[in-house]
Design an enzyme around this catalytic site. Structure first.
Site, PDB file in Angstrom:
ATOM      1  CB  SER A  56      37.652  35.056  44.680  1.00  0.00           C
ATOM      2  OG  SER A  56      36.780  34.016  44.632  1.00  0.00           O
ATOM      3  CG  ASP A 100      31.401  34.869  51.040  1.00  0.00           C
ATOM      4  OD1 ASP A 100      30.918  35.916  50.448  1.00  0.00           O
ATOM      5  OD2 ASP A 100      31.884  33.811  50.502  1.00  0.00           O
ATOM      6  CG  HIS A 154      34.269  32.878  48.513  1.00  0.00           C
ATOM      7  ND1 HIS A 154      33.126  33.608  48.082  1.00  0.00           N
ATOM      8  CD2 HIS A 154      35.176  32.995  47.459  1.00  0.00           C
ATOM      9  CE1 HIS A 154      33.208  34.138  46.810  1.00  0.00           C
ATOM     10  NE2 HIS A 154      34.691  33.686  46.665  1.00  0.00           N
TER      11      HIS A 154
END
Length: 371
Positions: free
Chosen positions: A165, A346, A348
């Site tokens: 991702s 998040d 990420h």
């Protein structure tokens, strides 16, 4: 201001809306005959993996797939749709900031250029999502009869990035929107595409969110992880095979392990299972791309602080180095990565963190390649 001039101003600077040709009875388009040029035609230079359909349309799953063309004419409109509701295309004209088109399952047509006089424009059409959000079909473009499309020249250097991702750019986009919705992806802001730009190279992002080398984020081993989806033009339940001869990269960067080492699964992967699979994957990469330099990195999300009893980064680095040693080829290298924690929304990496990742990787890869 004349009506046509006002309309062109709105099309050039406002967010693009769905506009059917017949909805502009007094526009320049009504005085012209139109023709459809399929997306797979020679008028476009394709960067990234795609499946060409019998109609000449292109079906796309991976992020960052881009059509590059030089348009000369008065009228240009794009036809596209998606199998899902979260897909988007980014449109750049002459390097201006991208305008985002949100797709759905109904085929739509957007007017991109509508001018009383012939203009010359460089146009880029980029897939902003990834496969599981929806598979995008770009049917082609409608243009006035005497307009021309010339494929833009792409860099001679070729780069391939394999990952999950993070490589797909999740989190590099608009994080003010709900997570796992289309705006969170922006492959142009991903570390992979920024590295390619810095190194003056084309790039293919071959990635799938949640997948790993031997298991997905949820511990499943049968969902089509990297050794499987690397072979596919479209990563799907009914995959379409990719012909590796279409794109021989000089540099392959692999960033895998984050999902294999997901602490939510339980124990970290067993050494032999992971290292052996990585050696096999390196064998596949070397078989299909015998002349490529290969660089392996552990990625930006793994870290030792989350659970010192299960130090993800340290163990993953050990496994990668062991795989390289076992493979025993001098043109396979380890590139260390810095941990970037994302933000309060998040884990990420954010867009600015992708830029830092790209700067670090570009420096190391440039030295490795002599670029």
């Amino acid at each position: 201001m004349a009506l046509n001039a006002l309309r062109r101003l709105l099309l050039g600077w406002a967010p693009l809306a769905l506009i059917a040709c017949h909805s502009l009875p007094d526009s320049a388009s009504t005085a012209m005959s139109h023709r459809l040029v399929p997306a797979g035609s020679e008028g476009f230079a394709l960067e990234g993996r795609a499946q060409e359909l019998d109609s000449g349309a292109l079906r796309i799953g991976y992020p960052g797939v881009t059509l590059h063309t030089r348009f000369e004419g008065r009228y240009l409109a794009l036809r596209a749709h998606s199998s899902g509701e979260q897909s988007a295309l980014g449109i750049q004209v002459d390097g201006e900031p991208p305008r985002v088109l949100k797709l759905n399952k109904t085929p739509q047509e957007w007017v991109l250029i509508d001018s009383d006089e012939a203009v010359k424009r460089q146009v880029e059409i980029t897939h902003r999502g990834e496969t599981w959000l929806g598979q995008v079909t770009i049917e082609g473009v409608t243009l006035n009869e005497d307009a021309t499309l010339t494929p833009a020249e792409l860099p001679q250097r070729k780069m391939l990035v394999v990952g999950d991702s993070v490589t797909c750019s999740y989190g590099a986009g608009d994080r003010s929107t709900p997570p796992n919705t289309g705006p969170w992806w922006d492959p142009k802001a991903s570390y992979g595409m920024q590295v390619a730009e810095a190194l003056e190279a084309q790039v293919h992002l071959v990635c799938y969110g949640g997948r790993g080398l031997i298991r997905s984020w949820n511990g499943k081993t049968d969902e089509g992880n990297a050794p499987e989806f690397f072979e596919w033009a479209i990563a799907d339940h009914a995959p379409v095979a990719w012909d590796h001869r279409q794109y021989p990269p000089e540099l392959i960067l692999v960033s895998l392990g984050t999902n294999d080492f997901n602490l939510g699964i339980g124990p970290l992967p067993e050494r032999e299972a992971f290292v052996g699979a990585y050696v096999d994957f390196l064998g596949l990469l070397r078989t299909v791309h015998p002349n490529a330099t290969i660089a392996l990195t552990e990625g930006a999300m793994v870290n030792d602080e989350a659970d010192p009893q299960r130090p993800q980064k340290t163990v993953l680095r050990q496994y990668i180095r062991e795989a390289i040693d076992r493979f025993g080829r001098p043109d396979v290298h380890f590139i260390p990565a810095t941990h970037y924690p994302g933000d309060h929304r998040d884990s990420h990496p954010t867009g600015p963190q992708h830029a830092l990742m790209a700067e670090e990787l570009s420096h190391q890869l440039r030295a490795l390649m002599g670029w």
